[in-house]
Design an enzyme around this catalytic site. Structure first.
Site, PDB file in Angstrom:
ATOM      1  N   HIS A 169      -4.663   1.852   7.213  1.00 47.64           N
ATOM      2  CA  HIS A 169      -3.303   2.404   7.300  1.00 47.64           C
ATOM      3  C   HIS A 169      -3.100   3.530   6.279  1.00 47.64           C
ATOM      4  CE1 HIS A 169       1.227   1.773   7.798  1.00 47.64           C
ATOM      5  NE2 HIS A 169       1.147   2.521   6.705  1.00 47.64           N
ATOM      6  N   GLU A 170      -3.523   3.286   5.035  1.00 44.92           N
ATOM      7  CA  GLU A 170      -3.274   4.291   3.981  1.00 44.92           C
ATOM      8  C   GLU A 170      -4.157   5.529   4.178  1.00 44.92           C
ATOM      9  OE1 GLU A 170      -0.638   3.815   2.527  1.00 44.92           O
ATOM     10  OE2 GLU A 170      -0.470   1.666   2.912  1.00 44.92           O
ATOM     11  N   CYS A 177       5.567   0.070   7.749  1.00 45.34           N
ATOM     12  CA  CYS A 177       5.258   1.201   6.881  1.00 45.34           C
ATOM     13  C   CYS A 177       6.511   1.530   6.085  1.00 45.34           C
ATOM     14  CB  CYS A 177       4.836   2.407   7.728  1.00 45.34           C
ATOM     15  SG  CYS A 177       4.532   3.893   6.751  1.00 45.34           S
ATOM     16  N   LEU A 178       6.340   1.770   4.782  1.00 42.14           N
ATOM     17  CA  LEU A 178       7.498   2.092   3.938  1.00 42.14           C
ATOM     18  C   LEU A 178       8.190   3.371   4.411  1.00 42.14           C
ATOM     19  CD1 LEU A 178       6.029   1.290   0.398  1.00 42.14           C
ATOM     20  CD2 LEU A 178       7.699  -0.065   1.683  1.00 42.14           C
ATOM     21  N   GLN A 182       3.439   9.905   0.941  1.00 41.87           N
ATOM     22  CA  GLN A 182       4.681   9.140   1.089  1.00 41.87           C
ATOM     23  C   GLN A 182       5.663   9.381  -0.053  1.00 41.87           C
ATOM     24  OE1 GLN A 182       2.502   5.253   2.061  1.00 41.87           O
ATOM     25  NE2 GLN A 182       4.374   5.115   3.272  1.00 41.87           N
ATOM     26  N   GLY A 206       0.836  -1.197   0.000  1.00 39.95           N
ATOM     27  CA  GLY A 206       0.000   0.000   0.000  1.00 39.95           C
ATOM     28  C   GLY A 206       0.867   1.241   0.000  1.00 39.95           C
TER      29      GLY A 206
HETATM   30 ZN    ZN Z   1       2.522   3.662   5.733  1.00 39.51          ZN
END
Ligand code: ZN
Length: 166
Positions: free
Chosen positions: A130-131, A88-89, A51, A46
């Site tokens: 989350h997103e 999370c990225l 981000q 995601g």
């Molecule tokens: Zn994230």
């Protein structure tokens, strides 16, 4: 299509409310393509536009059931409870058990401006929550119990210092 660098905590763009998309134009369609490219390259399941440094309400995802995207998403319903090791990225290589709703349903529009809805349990429900959190400037750290969050922030600060000193 292009792969964008992923913004890493504590980048301020990750902590502000993202703007609604209006109208859906070619720039937004290109953004969605770039977000998929960036997400698959990472790899991740995601990604939210902030981000990659774009403060707009756009999310993409793929939990193994095919790609989906939502523009101006709204979390419409949640139920149940599920604790899962979440990452999370934008907070790379860190995972914490995080309790969220097990099921989530979100609606929004797609790149053609048509209404769309996605829902699911477990991973799908989690990615939606989350997103959409990202669009409100909320990182997974905020979903940690108070004491765990304090320790996590301390570790992240230490990492930051370590990186700076190298
Ligand atoms: Zn994230």
């Amino acid at each position: 299509m292009a792969v964008f660098p992923i913004r890493i905590y504590p980048d301020p763009v990750l902590r502000i409310e993202a703007r609604r998309v209006e109208p859906v134009d070619d720039d937004v369609r290109r953004l969605v393509d770039d977000m998929f490219e960036t997400m698959y390259q990472a790899p991740g399941i995601g990604l939210a536009a902030p981000q990659i440094g774009i403060s707009l309400r756009v999310v993409v995802g793929d939990v193994g059931e095919g790609p989906f995207h939502l523009i101006n998403p709204v979390l419409e319903a949640t139920s149940g409870s599920w604790t899962y090791e979440e990452g999370c990225l934008s907070v790379p290589e860190r995972y914490w058990p995080i309790k969220r709703s097990a099921y989530a349903r979100a609606s929004g529009i797609d790149v053609d401006g048509h209404p769309v809805m996605y829902e699911g349990d477990e991973l799908m429900g989690r990615v939606l929550q989350h997103e959409i959190d990202h669009l409100g400037g909320t990182l997974l750290l905020k979903r940690l119990p108070r004491r765990v969050r304090k320790e996590a922030l301390r570790e992240l600060r230490q990492d930051g210092l370590a990186r700076g000193a190298r």
